[in-house]
Write an enzyme that holds these catalytic residues in place. Structure first.
Site, mmCIF file in Angstrom:
data_model
loop_
_atom_site.group_PDB
_atom_site.id
_atom_site.type_symbol
_atom_site.label_atom_id
_atom_site.label_comp_id
_atom_site.label_asym_id
_atom_site.label_seq_id
_atom_site.Cartn_x
_atom_site.Cartn_y
_atom_site.Cartn_z
ATOM 1 N N THR A 1 10.335 -43.513 2.447
ATOM 2 C CA THR A 1 10.088 -43.618 3.852
ATOM 3 C C THR A 1 9.382 -42.695 4.594
ATOM 4 O OG1 THR A 1 12.008 -45.094 3.794
ATOM 5 C CG2 THR A 1 11.231 -44.562 5.797
ATOM 6 N N LEU A 2 10.386 -41.545 4.262
ATOM 7 C CA LEU A 2 9.537 -40.094 5.126
ATOM 8 C C LEU A 2 8.472 -39.616 4.270
ATOM 9 C CD1 LEU A 2 9.967 -38.097 6.999
ATOM 10 C CD2 LEU A 2 11.630 -36.939 5.857
ATOM 11 N N ALA B 1 16.359 -50.772 -8.603
ATOM 12 C CA ALA B 1 16.434 -51.685 -7.316
ATOM 13 C C ALA B 1 17.899 -51.405 -6.583
ATOM 14 C CB ALA B 1 16.265 -53.141 -7.766
ATOM 15 N N LEU C 1 20.529 -29.550 -1.509
ATOM 16 C CA LEU C 1 19.102 -28.690 -1.332
ATOM 17 C C LEU C 1 19.143 -27.272 -1.302
ATOM 18 C CD1 LEU C 1 18.077 -31.348 1.686
ATOM 19 C CD2 LEU C 1 17.410 -31.247 -0.975
ATOM 20 N N THR D 1 11.087 -44.589 -8.468
ATOM 21 C CA THR D 1 11.854 -43.406 -8.106
ATOM 22 C C THR D 1 13.328 -43.812 -8.193
ATOM 23 O OG1 THR D 1 11.880 -44.087 -5.788
ATOM 24 C CG2 THR D 1 10.301 -42.305 -6.628
ATOM 25 N N SER E 1 16.983 -39.257 13.092
ATOM 26 C CA SER E 1 16.859 -39.703 14.426
ATOM 27 C C SER E 1 17.929 -39.945 15.372
ATOM 28 C CB SER E 1 15.911 -40.957 14.821
ATOM 29 O OG SER E 1 14.716 -40.959 13.692
ATOM 30 N N ARG F 1 12.148 -24.367 -4.932
ATOM 31 C CA ARG F 1 12.872 -24.413 -3.629
ATOM 32 C C ARG F 1 13.022 -22.856 -3.541
ATOM 33 N NH1 ARG F 1 18.313 -28.270 -4.674
ATOM 34 N NH2 ARG F 1 17.154 -30.260 -4.456
ATOM 35 N N GLU G 1 0.850 -1.307 0.020
ATOM 36 C CA GLU G 1 0.085 0.260 0.197
ATOM 37 C C GLU G 1 0.781 1.267 -0.098
ATOM 38 O OE1 GLU G 1 -0.265 -2.781 1.954
ATOM 39 O OE2 GLU G 1 -2.109 -2.996 2.895
HETATM 40 N N1 LIG Z 1 12.649 -39.525 -6.720
HETATM 41 C C1 LIG Z 1 12.573 -38.520 -5.879
HETATM 42 O O1 LIG Z 1 11.984 -37.784 -5.951
HETATM 43 C C2 LIG Z 1 13.698 -38.851 -4.696
HETATM 44 C C3 LIG Z 1 13.742 -37.568 -3.912
HETATM 45 C C4 LIG Z 1 14.562 -37.768 -2.668
HETATM 46 C C5 LIG Z 1 14.937 -38.906 -2.594
HETATM 47 N N2 LIG Z 1 15.028 -40.075 -3.349
HETATM 48 C C6 LIG Z 1 15.772 -41.380 -3.212
HETATM 49 O O2 LIG Z 1 15.048 -42.067 -1.916
HETATM 50 C C7 LIG Z 1 16.040 -42.733 -1.438
HETATM 51 C C8 LIG Z 1 15.939 -42.549 -0.029
HETATM 52 O O3 LIG Z 1 14.765 -42.895 0.480
HETATM 53 P P1 LIG Z 1 14.696 -43.363 1.829
HETATM 54 O O4 LIG Z 1 13.251 -44.009 2.104
HETATM 55 O O5 LIG Z 1 15.694 -44.525 2.139
HETATM 56 O O6 LIG Z 1 14.895 -42.282 3.055
HETATM 57 P P2 LIG Z 1 14.396 -40.929 3.182
HETATM 58 O O7 LIG Z 1 12.794 -40.989 3.062
HETATM 59 O O8 LIG Z 1 14.810 -39.864 2.587
HETATM 60 O O9 LIG Z 1 14.378 -40.908 4.943
HETATM 61 C C9 LIG Z 1 13.858 -41.733 5.736
HETATM 62 C C10 LIG Z 1 14.581 -41.835 7.067
HETATM 63 O O10 LIG Z 1 14.151 -40.578 7.770
HETATM 64 C C11 LIG Z 1 14.376 -40.662 9.207
HETATM 65 N N3 LIG Z 1 13.120 -40.261 9.932
HETATM 66 C C12 LIG Z 1 13.310 -39.599 10.946
HETATM 67 N N4 LIG Z 1 11.957 -39.572 11.484
HETATM 68 C C13 LIG Z 1 11.130 -40.093 10.733
HETATM 69 C C14 LIG Z 1 9.599 -40.094 10.628
HETATM 70 N N5 LIG Z 1 8.990 -39.567 11.840
HETATM 71 N N6 LIG Z 1 9.220 -40.854 9.703
HETATM 72 C C15 LIG Z 1 10.075 -41.582 8.638
HETATM 73 N N7 LIG Z 1 11.402 -41.427 8.614
HETATM 74 C C16 LIG Z 1 11.948 -40.743 9.733
HETATM 75 C C17 LIG Z 1 14.363 -42.233 9.244
HETATM 76 O O11 LIG Z 1 15.866 -42.806 9.692
HETATM 77 P P3 LIG Z 1 16.136 -42.705 11.185
HETATM 78 O O12 LIG Z 1 15.013 -43.628 11.899
HETATM 79 O O13 LIG Z 1 17.635 -43.235 11.387
HETATM 80 O O14 LIG Z 1 16.153 -41.329 11.420
HETATM 81 C C18 LIG Z 1 14.115 -43.063 7.792
HETATM 82 O O15 LIG Z 1 14.683 -43.995 7.662
HETATM 83 C C19 LIG Z 1 17.475 -42.335 -2.009
HETATM 84 O O16 LIG Z 1 17.745 -43.222 -2.744
HETATM 85 C C20 LIG Z 1 17.135 -41.123 -2.907
HETATM 86 O O17 LIG Z 1 17.800 -41.153 -3.931
HETATM 87 C C21 LIG Z 1 14.075 -40.019 -4.349
HETATM 88 ZN ZN LIG Z 2 0.644 -2.763 5.951
#
Ligand SMILES: NC(=O)c1ccc[n+]([C@@H]2O[C@H](COP(=O)([O-])OP(=O)(O)OC[C@H]3O[C@@H](n4cnc5c(N)ncnc54)[C@H](OP(=O)(O)O)[C@@H]3O)[C@@H](O)[C@H]2O)c1
Ligand SMILES: [Zn+2]
Length: 371
Positions: free
Chosen positions: A299-300, A158, A198, A155, A226, A178, A46
């Site tokens: 996983t996450l 194997a 990142l 993604t 963790s 980002r 404004e």
């Molecule tokens: N295609 C894509 O867009 C893309 C993007 C990014 C990554 N990637 C690929 O993904 C692969 C890795 O995936 P990932 O599944 O092994 O790992 P991730 O999802 O990156 O990380 C998972 C880890 O985060 C930690 N974590 C801490 N708190 C958590 C919670 N509340 N819930 C879930 N996880 C938690 C856990 O380890 P702790 O318990 O030890 O903390 C868990 O094993 C890599 O190969 C990468 O290249 C692909």
């Molecule tokens: Zn204002």
């Protein structure tokens, strides 16, 4: 108002943690002033528009994408500015989402004799600031999850090999995502596998609204780890900007090591000795994080979706097949029956280079469950 929304959009990469706001002053059907908010601490939209309009603001209409502020912040209240300039009518797209102030700015203007209206192009105005609005209304950041996959939804191979699935154009699109985010989140799985940066690696020329040579804001980088397995030599710790490592196990020695390597650390214990995602969102809110980009593995990504923390998913799909031995997008244990599916609504589909980008959001009506 459509022009005011365009102006607000110019603040996409700079206003954080403030909202993106645009303003137009119109007198007798002619635009006499335009403004947008550039940076926290600098004048609001404004003020810029009023300065440009000067005396012509008297008796004019102001179009603003967000209700004018009425409190003394880092800059004086915009309600004062509008009243001093003699604006006769204020049209705003939406009221201030902060429940403590909502409507007060408009009431002050109206009590001073200014004609006020709200709701014009409200959904466009809300789309400018999903994170700011969610933080104000719900005390949580807006979370986008970005994933790159083959058309058959894989993604990585194997073996874990995954670079690069998508094209340069898609990766540049992610760079812009980002640059508009307040924080980038990843899991320790991705950090250990990829040693990612990142960070934003674009120039000001690539980011509309930025001045040549202006410093580019690096989003907060957050690693969920963790048990503090992040190596002190991780690339993320060597780059400009702040890296926050979030753990779940109290380990003063490891935490001190990571601090010594330049990280901030935050202990956030949850169930099964993993990070409590809800508590982490509260901590990010406390740090005024509006928009979170989740760039992580299955996983996450799966955990965040299961806990209902993801507001939007961006699928970048590349035109190739990686086969059924490849890894999937979301680890979602316990989905056994069709009725267990997580319903999404598709908000947008577009081509980015040779890839496809699909934007989907959780579907509260749950149509997939019923069909
Ligand atoms: N295609 C894509 O867009 C893309 C993007 C990014 C990554 N990637 C690929 O993904 C692969 C890795 O995936 P990932 O599944 O092994 O790992 P991730 O999802 O990156 O990380 C998972 C880890 O985060 C930690 N974590 C801490 N708190 C958590 C919670 N509340 N819930 C879930 N996880 C938690 C856990 O380890 P702790 O318990 O030890 O903390 C868990 O094993 C890599 O190969 C990468 O290249 C692909
Ligand atoms: Zn204002």
């Amino acid at each position: 108002m459509a022009r005011a929304v365009q102006l607000a959009e110019l603040g996409r990469f700079t206003t954080d943690p403030n909202p993106r706001v645009g303003c137009l002053i119109v007198r007798d059907g002619v635009v006499v002033g335009e403004g947008w908010h550039r940076r926290a601490g600098e004048p609001h939209a404004e003020r810029h528009a009023l300065i440009e309009a000067g005396e012509r603001a008297r008796g004019a209409t102001a179009y603003v994408t967000l209700e004018p502020c009425c409190h003394q912040g880092r800059t004086p209240p915009c309600t004062d500015g509008l009243l001093e300039a003699g604006v006769a009518r204020v049209v705003c797209a939406m009221v201030d989402p902060n429940p403590l102030v909502a409507g007060r700015g408009l009431r002050i203007l109206s009590e001073a004799g200014v004609q006020v209206e709200t709701g014009l192009l409200e959904s466009d105005a809300r789309a400018l600031n999903p994170g700011f609005i969610k933080r104000m209304e719900q005390g949580r950041p807006f979370v986008r999850c970005k994933l790159a996959a083959s058309l058959d939804g894989r993604t990585a191979m194997a073996s874990g090999e995954s670079h690069w699935i998508t094209s340069e154009a898609a990766r540049r699109d992610v760079q812009r995502l980002r640059a508009g985010s307040s924080a980038i989140l990843t899991g320790i799985g991705t950090l250990l596998a990829d040693d990612p940066s990142l960070n934003v690696r674009l120039g000001t020329d690539d980011l509309p609204g930025m001045r040549p040579g202006e410093a580019i804001r690096q989003p907060l980088r957050v690693v969920l780890d963790s048990r503090w397995r992040t190596p002190p030599t991780a690339r993320i710790l060597t780059l400009p900007g702040t890296t926050l490592i979030v753990g779940a196990v109290d380990d003063p020695a490891r935490m001190a090591d990571l601090k010594g390597a330049g990280a901030e650390v935050f202990l956030c214990p949850g169930a099964s000795a993993q990070v409590d995602l809800g508590a982490l969102m509260s901590e990010l809110t406390r740090r005024e994080i509006n928009e979170v980009l989740l760039e992580t593995g299955p996983t996450l990504a799966g955990a965040a979706v299961s806990e209902g923390l993801v507001d939007e998913i961006l699928f970048y799909l590349a035109p190739h097949l990686m086969g059924d031995a490849g890894r999937g997008l979301f680890r979602l244990p316990g989905l056994d029956r069709m009725r267990d599916r997580i319903p999404l609504a598709i908000a947008d589909v577009r081509a980015v280079g040779r890839d496809l980008r699909i934007t989907a959001r959780p579907d509260p009506t749950g149509s997939a469950r019923r069909s």
